[in-house]
Scaffold this motif. Sequence first.
Motif, short mmCIF file in Angstrom:
data_model
loop_
_atom_site.label_atom_id
_atom_site.label_comp_id
_atom_site.label_asym_id
_atom_site.label_seq_id
_atom_site.Cartn_x
_atom_site.Cartn_y
_atom_site.Cartn_z
N SER A 60 12.40 1.97 0.82
CA SER A 60 12.58 3.28 0.19
C SER A 60 11.27 3.91 -0.25
CB SER A 60 13.52 3.15 -1.01
OG SER A 60 12.98 2.24 -1.96
N VAL A 61 10.19 3.13 -0.34
CA VAL A 61 8.92 3.69 -0.82
C VAL A 61 7.83 3.65 0.24
CG1 VAL A 61 9.53 2.99 -3.17
CG2 VAL A 61 7.99 1.55 -1.80
N LYS A 62 8.11 3.05 1.38
CA LYS A 62 7.08 2.97 2.44
C LYS A 62 6.61 4.35 2.83
CE LYS A 62 8.40 -1.43 4.57
NZ LYS A 62 9.03 -2.09 5.75
N GLY A 63 5.30 4.49 2.94
CA GLY A 63 4.71 5.76 3.31
C GLY A 63 4.46 6.69 2.13
N ARG A 64 5.01 6.34 0.98
CA ARG A 64 4.83 7.20 -0.22
C ARG A 64 4.06 6.48 -1.32
NH1 ARG A 64 9.09 8.71 -3.14
NH2 ARG A 64 10.37 6.89 -2.61
N PHE A 65 4.28 5.19 -1.45
CA PHE A 65 3.64 4.40 -2.50
C PHE A 65 2.59 3.48 -1.89
CE2 PHE A 65 7.43 4.23 -5.73
CZ PHE A 65 7.52 5.62 -5.66
N THR A 66 1.53 3.25 -2.65
CA THR A 66 0.49 2.32 -2.21
C THR A 66 0.15 1.38 -3.36
OG1 THR A 66 -0.46 3.97 -0.72
CG2 THR A 66 -1.84 2.09 -1.29
N ILE A 67 0.21 0.09 -3.08
CA ILE A 67 -0.16 -0.91 -4.08
C ILE A 67 -1.56 -1.40 -3.78
CG2 ILE A 67 0.83 -2.87 -2.81
CD1 ILE A 67 1.72 -3.97 -5.58
N SER A 68 -2.33 -1.60 -4.84
CA SER A 68 -3.68 -2.14 -4.69
C SER A 68 -3.97 -3.08 -5.84
CB SER A 68 -4.72 -1.01 -4.64
OG SER A 68 -4.67 -0.26 -5.84
N ARG A 69 -5.03 -3.83 -5.67
CA ARG A 69 -5.30 -4.90 -6.63
C ARG A 69 -6.80 -5.05 -6.79
NH1 ARG A 69 -2.57 -10.94 -6.23
NH2 ARG A 69 -3.87 -11.94 -7.80
N ASP A 70 -7.22 -5.31 -8.02
CA ASP A 70 -8.61 -5.61 -8.32
C ASP A 70 -8.65 -7.03 -8.88
OD1 ASP A 70 -11.16 -5.91 -9.41
OD2 ASP A 70 -11.30 -3.80 -9.96
N ASN A 71 -8.99 -7.99 -8.05
CA ASN A 71 -8.96 -9.38 -8.47
C ASN A 71 -9.96 -9.66 -9.58
OD1 ASN A 71 -6.89 -10.16 -6.74
ND2 ASN A 71 -8.28 -10.70 -5.09
N ALA A 72 -11.08 -8.97 -9.55
CA ALA A 72 -12.10 -9.19 -10.58
C ALA A 72 -11.60 -8.79 -11.96
CB ALA A 72 -13.37 -8.41 -10.23
N LYS A 73 -10.74 -7.77 -11.98
CA LYS A 73 -10.19 -7.28 -13.25
C LYS A 73 -8.79 -7.83 -13.52
CE LYS A 73 -12.69 -2.88 -13.23
NZ LYS A 73 -12.57 -1.40 -13.28
N ASN A 74 -8.26 -8.60 -12.58
CA ASN A 74 -6.88 -9.08 -12.70
C ASN A 74 -5.93 -7.92 -12.95
OD1 ASN A 74 -6.20 -11.68 -12.14
ND2 ASN A 74 -6.26 -12.40 -14.24
N ALA A 75 -6.08 -6.89 -12.15
CA ALA A 75 -5.29 -5.68 -12.33
C ALA A 75 -4.59 -5.30 -11.03
CB ALA A 75 -6.18 -4.53 -12.79
N VAL A 76 -3.46 -4.67 -11.16
CA VAL A 76 -2.72 -4.16 -10.01
C VAL A 76 -2.33 -2.71 -10.29
CG1 VAL A 76 -0.47 -4.97 -10.85
CG2 VAL A 76 -0.84 -4.63 -8.40
N TYR A 77 -2.34 -1.90 -9.24
CA TYR A 77 -2.09 -0.48 -9.36
C TYR A 77 -0.99 -0.06 -8.38
CZ TYR A 77 -6.73 -1.14 -11.30
OH TYR A 77 -7.80 -1.62 -12.02
N LEU A 78 -0.28 1.00 -8.75
CA LEU A 78 0.72 1.55 -7.85
C LEU A 78 0.52 3.06 -7.81
CD1 LEU A 78 3.18 0.79 -6.06
CD2 LEU A 78 4.62 1.49 -7.98
N GLN A 79 0.02 3.55 -6.69
CA GLN A 79 -0.11 4.99 -6.49
C GLN A 79 1.19 5.50 -5.88
OE1 GLN A 79 -2.68 7.16 -7.28
NE2 GLN A 79 -1.22 8.74 -6.66
N MET A 80 1.84 6.41 -6.59
CA MET A 80 3.14 6.92 -6.16
C MET A 80 3.00 8.40 -5.83
SD MET A 80 5.62 5.00 -8.90
CE MET A 80 4.99 5.91 -10.32
N ASN A 81 3.19 8.73 -4.57
CA ASN A 81 3.11 10.11 -4.10
C ASN A 81 4.48 10.58 -3.61
OD1 ASN A 81 0.30 10.05 -4.56
ND2 ASN A 81 -0.09 9.32 -2.47
N SER A 82 4.63 11.87 -3.48
CA SER A 82 5.88 12.46 -2.98
C SER A 82 7.08 11.89 -3.73
CB SER A 82 6.03 12.20 -1.47
OG SER A 82 4.93 12.74 -0.77
N LEU A 83 6.98 11.88 -5.03
CA LEU A 83 8.03 11.28 -5.84
C LEU A 83 9.34 12.05 -5.72
CD1 LEU A 83 5.86 10.30 -8.90
CD2 LEU A 83 7.37 8.74 -7.68
N LYS A 84 10.43 11.29 -5.78
CA LYS A 84 11.77 11.84 -5.67
C LYS A 84 12.56 11.52 -6.94
CE LYS A 84 11.79 10.71 -0.72
NZ LYS A 84 12.51 9.97 0.36
N PRO A 85 13.58 12.31 -7.24
CA PRO A 85 14.39 12.00 -8.43
C PRO A 85 14.94 10.57 -8.41
CG PRO A 85 14.87 14.22 -7.68
CD PRO A 85 13.96 13.61 -6.65
#
Length: 114
Positions: A60-85
């Motif tokens: 349901s999120v393929k092509g709209r959301f992108t997950i990324s990770r910074d191992n040095a910071k032990n952090a994970v991010y979720l970029q969410m585009n074209s959001l739907k209700p």
Amino acid sequence: QVQLEESGGGLVQAGGSLRLSCAASGSIFRRMGWYRQAPGKQRELVATISSGGIRNYADSVKGRFTISRDNAKNAVYLQMNSLKPEDTAVYYCNALLFSADNYWGQGTQVTVSS
């Protein structure tokens, strides 16, 4: 003690974007990711990323959301585009240790208005 701190949720109009962040303390994680739970529904996987960078997305999120990770910071991010209700939910950060111990953040609300 492992702690996960999420940020970045909020209210956005349909078609808009949000970026979620999760900072982890305490260990190196085998896999990190995001799950969500809408009212009256079960918690579901959104996206995960392994320590080696292998990504997995819900259809349901393929092509709209992108997950990324910074191992040095032990952090994970979720970029969410074209959001739907239907993306409206509480989003939870998840971290899986190499020991198989599993941890959750407190959740951050994402609301998409039509």
